[in-house]
Every structure is written in C-alpha cells, then in structure tokens.
Design a protein around this motif. Structure first.
Motif, short mmCIF file in Angstrom:
data_model
loop_
_atom_site.label_atom_id
_atom_site.label_comp_id
_atom_site.label_asym_id
_atom_site.label_seq_id
_atom_site.Cartn_x
_atom_site.Cartn_y
_atom_site.Cartn_z
N ALA A 66 -1.91 -6.30 -14.69
CA ALA A 66 -1.81 -4.91 -14.25
C ALA A 66 -1.57 -4.88 -12.74
O ALA A 66 -1.84 -5.84 -12.02
N ALA A 67 -1.04 -3.76 -12.27
CA ALA A 67 -0.80 -3.61 -10.84
C ALA A 67 -2.12 -3.67 -10.07
O ALA A 67 -3.15 -3.17 -10.53
N SER A 68 -2.09 -4.32 -8.92
CA SER A 68 -3.27 -4.40 -8.05
C SER A 68 -3.31 -3.19 -7.13
O SER A 68 -2.33 -2.44 -7.00
N GLU A 69 -4.45 -3.01 -6.49
CA GLU A 69 -4.56 -1.95 -5.50
C GLU A 69 -3.90 -2.42 -4.20
O GLU A 69 -4.31 -3.42 -3.63
N LEU A 70 -2.91 -1.68 -3.79
CA LEU A 70 -2.19 -2.00 -2.56
C LEU A 70 -2.20 -0.79 -1.64
O LEU A 70 -2.10 0.36 -2.10
N SER A 71 -2.29 -1.05 -0.36
CA SER A 71 -2.24 0.03 0.62
C SER A 71 -1.04 -0.17 1.53
O SER A 71 -0.44 -1.25 1.57
N GLU A 72 -0.71 0.84 2.29
CA GLU A 72 0.36 0.74 3.28
C GLU A 72 0.03 -0.34 4.31
O GLU A 72 0.91 -1.06 4.79
N GLU A 73 -1.28 -0.48 4.62
CA GLU A 73 -1.69 -1.51 5.57
C GLU A 73 -1.41 -2.91 5.02
O GLU A 73 -0.95 -3.79 5.75
N ASP A 74 -1.65 -3.11 3.71
CA ASP A 74 -1.35 -4.41 3.08
C ASP A 74 0.14 -4.74 3.23
O ASP A 74 0.50 -5.88 3.51
N VAL A 75 0.96 -3.72 3.03
CA VAL A 75 2.41 -3.93 3.11
C VAL A 75 2.82 -4.28 4.54
O VAL A 75 3.56 -5.24 4.78
N GLN A 76 2.33 -3.51 5.50
CA GLN A 76 2.72 -3.72 6.89
C GLN A 76 2.28 -5.09 7.40
O GLN A 76 3.00 -5.74 8.15
N GLU A 77 1.11 -5.54 6.96
CA GLU A 77 0.62 -6.85 7.40
C GLU A 77 1.44 -7.98 6.81
O GLU A 77 1.42 -9.10 7.35
N SER A 78 2.16 -7.71 5.75
CA SER A 78 2.97 -8.75 5.10
C SER A 78 4.38 -8.85 5.65
O SER A 78 5.10 -9.80 5.35
N LEU A 79 4.78 -7.87 6.45
CA LEU A 79 6.11 -7.90 7.06
C LEU A 79 6.10 -8.76 8.32
O LEU A 79 5.09 -8.83 9.02
N PRO A 80 7.19 -9.44 8.62
CA PRO A 80 7.25 -10.24 9.85
C PRO A 80 7.08 -9.36 11.09
O PRO A 80 7.51 -8.19 11.10
N GLN A 81 6.48 -9.92 12.10
CA GLN A 81 6.32 -9.18 13.35
C GLN A 81 7.68 -8.83 13.93
O GLN A 81 8.55 -9.69 14.07
N GLY A 82 7.87 -7.56 14.22
CA GLY A 82 9.13 -7.11 14.79
C GLY A 82 10.17 -6.66 13.78
O GLY A 82 11.24 -6.19 14.15
N PHE A 83 9.87 -6.79 12.48
CA PHE A 83 10.84 -6.36 11.47
C PHE A 83 10.92 -4.83 11.44
O PHE A 83 9.90 -4.15 11.42
N SER A 84 12.14 -4.29 11.41
CA SER A 84 12.30 -2.84 11.47
C SER A 84 13.19 -2.29 10.35
O SER A 84 13.56 -1.11 10.38
N GLY A 85 13.55 -3.11 9.38
CA GLY A 85 14.43 -2.65 8.32
C GLY A 85 13.68 -2.01 7.16
O GLY A 85 12.48 -1.76 7.21
N ASP A 86 14.40 -1.72 6.10
CA ASP A 86 13.81 -1.16 4.89
C ASP A 86 13.10 -2.24 4.09
O ASP A 86 13.38 -3.44 4.24
N TYR A 87 12.20 -1.82 3.21
CA TYR A 87 11.50 -2.78 2.36
C TYR A 87 11.19 -2.15 1.01
O TYR A 87 11.01 -0.93 0.88
N LEU A 88 11.16 -3.02 0.00
CA LEU A 88 10.87 -2.62 -1.37
C LEU A 88 9.67 -3.41 -1.85
O LEU A 88 9.63 -4.63 -1.72
N VAL A 89 8.68 -2.71 -2.41
CA VAL A 89 7.42 -3.32 -2.81
C VAL A 89 7.38 -3.47 -4.33
O VAL A 89 7.63 -2.51 -5.07
N ILE A 90 7.06 -4.68 -4.78
CA ILE A 90 6.88 -4.95 -6.21
C ILE A 90 5.49 -5.53 -6.39
O ILE A 90 5.14 -6.55 -5.79
N ASN A 91 4.68 -4.88 -7.22
CA ASN A 91 3.26 -5.17 -7.39
C ASN A 91 3.03 -5.75 -8.78
O ASN A 91 3.09 -5.03 -9.78
N ASN A 92 2.80 -7.06 -8.85
CA ASN A 92 2.66 -7.74 -10.14
C ASN A 92 3.83 -7.42 -11.08
O ASN A 92 3.65 -7.17 -12.27
#
Length: 424
Positions: A66-92
């Motif tokens: 099942a999908a896990s609990e994800l927050s916007e903070e989880d997503v932002q922490e997973s992006l490389p420092q300085g990345f400014s493009g679009d991103y698509l999130v896939i949860n399980n």
C-alpha cells in the motif's frame, strides 16, 4: 524441487493480481506467464542472477504494498540540492500527482488508467522478458508522460520512486513516455527506500522517441541493502532521434537491469552508459540489447564496474545488426576493477552481424588497480588511501560526465566519492 519453487512463487504472485484496470493486457500477460513461468538459474538469461531464490528467501507477503505516508518535506529532502525542475512522485508504484510539480505547458502527465492511448505494452512486450509479463499482469496503475512535438523542456523532469514494504512486499511501477517529433527533454530517476525491510520492486518503462527528438534518461540506484529490483526499460527510437541512457548502480540486495534500444530507422542514435560501484554482498546484473534494423544508425555503449568485498556484477551486452542495417556504426565496451579476491564479475559482450558494410567493435577488461600509478601518486605526497581514491574516481568519473543536470550529477559524485573515500 526448483520447478516446484518456480510454480509456487508464480502462483503466489498471480493470486494477488488486481484486475480492475487494463484487463486485456493483464489477461494476455497471465496467459504468457502460465505458459513460460518465471526464470530460474537454468534459464540462460538468468543463470548468474537467481531472482526467484532471492524472492523465496526474502519475500513472505506477495500482496502489492500500500502507499506509504509521504509529505512535501519528504519529497523536497529527496531532491538534489539546487534542483529547480519539475518532479513526479510515485509511492510504492502508485502515482502521487498531488505531491508532484508540473509547471511546463509542453508536456502532459496522466494516470495510465485515464490516458487515451494504444501504446501501452506495444514497446515493452510481454514476450520479451517474464518480469515484463509479471508487471503487465500485476500493476494497478502508472503514469503516461507525453511531450509535445517541437518543444524543448528546459529543466529535467525528475521521477522519484519511494519504496517501502508496507503491509505487502511487492511494488509494481509502470511508466509510458512518448516524446513528440522534434522535441527535446531530459529525465532523472531516483529510487528512495523508506526503511530497510525487504521488498521486491518490478518496474517497466516504455519510451517512444519520435523522429528527430532528443531524450536523455539518467537513473540512480541506491536502494536499501535488502531491496530486490528488476527494471525493464524498452525504447523505440525513430528516424534521426537520439536517446541516451545513464545508469548508476550503488546499492541493493539483487538488482537486474534489462535495457533495450530498438533503432528502427535511419539516422537514429542510441547511447548507453553505466557505472556499478558495489560492495558488501550487493549483486547487480546489467543486460543490454541494441537492435540495429535500418542503415546509417549509430550506437555507443560503455559500462564500468568497481567491485569489492563479496559483491557480484554481471554484464551481458548484445548488439544485433540486421541485414538491412548497412553503414551501421556500433561500439560496446565493458571495463571492470576488482578490489578483493571475493568480488566477482561475469561479463559477456556479444555482437551478431548480418550486414556486410558496418563498423562494429566490442570488448571487455577485468583487472586490479595499476600499482605503478598508485606508486606515482604516493611519491608525490598522497597517502595510499587517497591515491587509491583518486585512481578509482578517475576510472568512474567518465560515466558521471554523461549526466547533464548539474545538481543530479553532483549528488551522484558525492555518493561515489563517499564510497571511494576520495577527496576531490
């Protein structure tokens, strides 16, 4: 006994299938699996990579996680420092468009269950690999990404896959990417393990590169030590299109990458670059396939590996040059450094040519660090560990240069330097 294990595991997967969407594809895939089964070590293509034995040992619950609990903070922490493009999130394996960022008007993202297309399953065919068939029979939904013709997406599109054994240990993800004629786009991909529990992730990515398009796809594999992963990445490359893949493999329990470039017309180009940097008991198997079908096409392939401890690497690269593919230019090379007596590499470059006017080469090397070069650096004031790190980084660095996005390339460099212990 082996046949019984294969049957039991296949039945365990099939018993958990959700047939609410894509019923026609799922039915065909299930029928295919019942006819062929899943591959064991007696199957030539999987003789060095026993996925089923690993699944039998590590996976107990064959339900889709099942999908896990994800927050916007989880997503932002997973992006490389300085990345400014679009991103698509896939949860399980399940798209999370509410956590994604889609700012460009030049491409469209839809759930596969809502997309109007007939392409799904026509590029990554269920006959090609049993795990493609298994994904086709099992996935619940996925993403369709369509890039407009005559468009240039200035910033890369980052695909973030969050994986966690969450009341189920099987994760199926599916992507269909269609690049319009004369379009230009780059994709980045990273899989983030949310904990250390074992899971089996089975991914299928289909890419259609339309005429005169330019596509780059860079992938980082740095999952948990207990992750079992199979990736089937299939591309159709049309006239004058250029497609470039870069795969960096650093971590996991057992990883199998099947990457195929189908060069379907004249003037097209396919590039495949890979680095596997393995320690512990990590096992990474790269199976690549380049199929030249028409004249005046080009392919370049370079994979490098550094292995230590009891890790194992497998490289099997195939180049096919069909009878009509005159004036083909195809290059393939696999180079490896072994840093311990227990590390293992099985490498098999293959070249099959039916045309008579071509330029093709393939080869592989396996060895240890150059002691003379190591002595040279130490004689100029570097400690042995630092000199060793410099040499290994110089060997690996060529592959990382093919990552075009600065922030993602720096993220990969930092991980590689941490692993190698080089201070550059």
């Amino acid at each position: 006994m082996a046949t019984a294990i294969k049957t039991d595991i296949l039945n365990a997967f099939l018993d958990k299938i959700d047939e609410s969407n894509f019923s026609s594809l799922k039915e065909k895939a299930q029928q295919r699996l019942r006819e062929t089964g899943l591959p064991g070590i007696k199957d030539e293509e999987y003789k060095f990579t026993s996925i089923l034995r690993k699944i039998e040992k590590s996976i107990e619950n064959f339900s889709c996680a099942a999908a896990s609990e994800l927050s916007e903070e989880d997503v932002q922490e997973s992006l490389p420092q300085g990345f400014s493009g679009d991103y698509l999130v896939i949860n399980n394996g399940k798209p999370e468009l509410n956590l994604s960022k889609i700012s460009s008007q030049h491409y469209k993202v839809t759930l596969l269950s809502e997309a109007e297309n007939q392409t799904l399953g026509s590029i990554a065919k269920i006959e090609k690999d049993p795990f493609t068939a298994l994904n086709s029979a099992s996935f619940a939904d996925g993403l369709s990404i369509s890039v407009d013709k005559n468009s240039k997406i200035e910033q890369p599109i980052f695909i973030l896959l969050f994986n966690k054994a969450n009341q189920g240990e099987v994760i199926n993800s599916r992507l269909l990417i269609e690049i319009g004629e004369n379009a230009e786009v780059s994709f980045l991909e990273n899989t983030i393990s949310l904990d250390e529990r074992a899971y089996f992730a089975n991914q299928v990515v289909e890419v259609k590169a339309s005429p005169n398009s330019q596509t780059k796809y860079a992938k980082l594999q740095n999952e948990s030590r207990n992750a079992i992963t199979v990736n089937n990445f299939e591309t159709d490359i049309h006239r004058d299109a250029v497609f470039t893949s870069t795969v960096i493999s650093l971590n996991g329990d057992m990883v199998r990458n099947n990457l195929s470039l189908n060069l379907l017309d004249s003037g097209c180009e396919g590039n495949m670059y890979g680095l596997y940097l393995l320690n512990g008991k990590t096992h990474v198997d790269n199976h690549t396939n380049v199929d030249h079908t028409k004249p005046h096409a080009e392919s370049n392939e370079l994979y490098k590996g550094i292995l230590t401890d009891s890790s194992r690497g497998v490289f099997n690269g195939k180049i096919f040059v069909r009878q009509d593919a005159q004036k083909t230019n195809a290059f393939q090379q696999n180079n490896n450094i072994l840093l311990s007596e227990d590390a293992t590499i099985n490498t098999k470059p293959q070249l099959e040519i039916w045309a008579d006017d071509v330029k093709c080469s393939h080869g592989c090397t396996t060895g240890q660090l150059d002691e003379e070069a190591l002595f040279y650096l130490q004689a100029r004031g570097l400690g042995r560990d630092q000199a060793r790190g410099f040499l290994l980084y110089a060997f690996a660095g060529e592959i990382m240069e093919y990552i075009s996005d600065d922030s993602f390339r720096q993220q990969v460099i930092d991980l590689v330097q941490e692993r190698l212990g080089s201070q550059i």
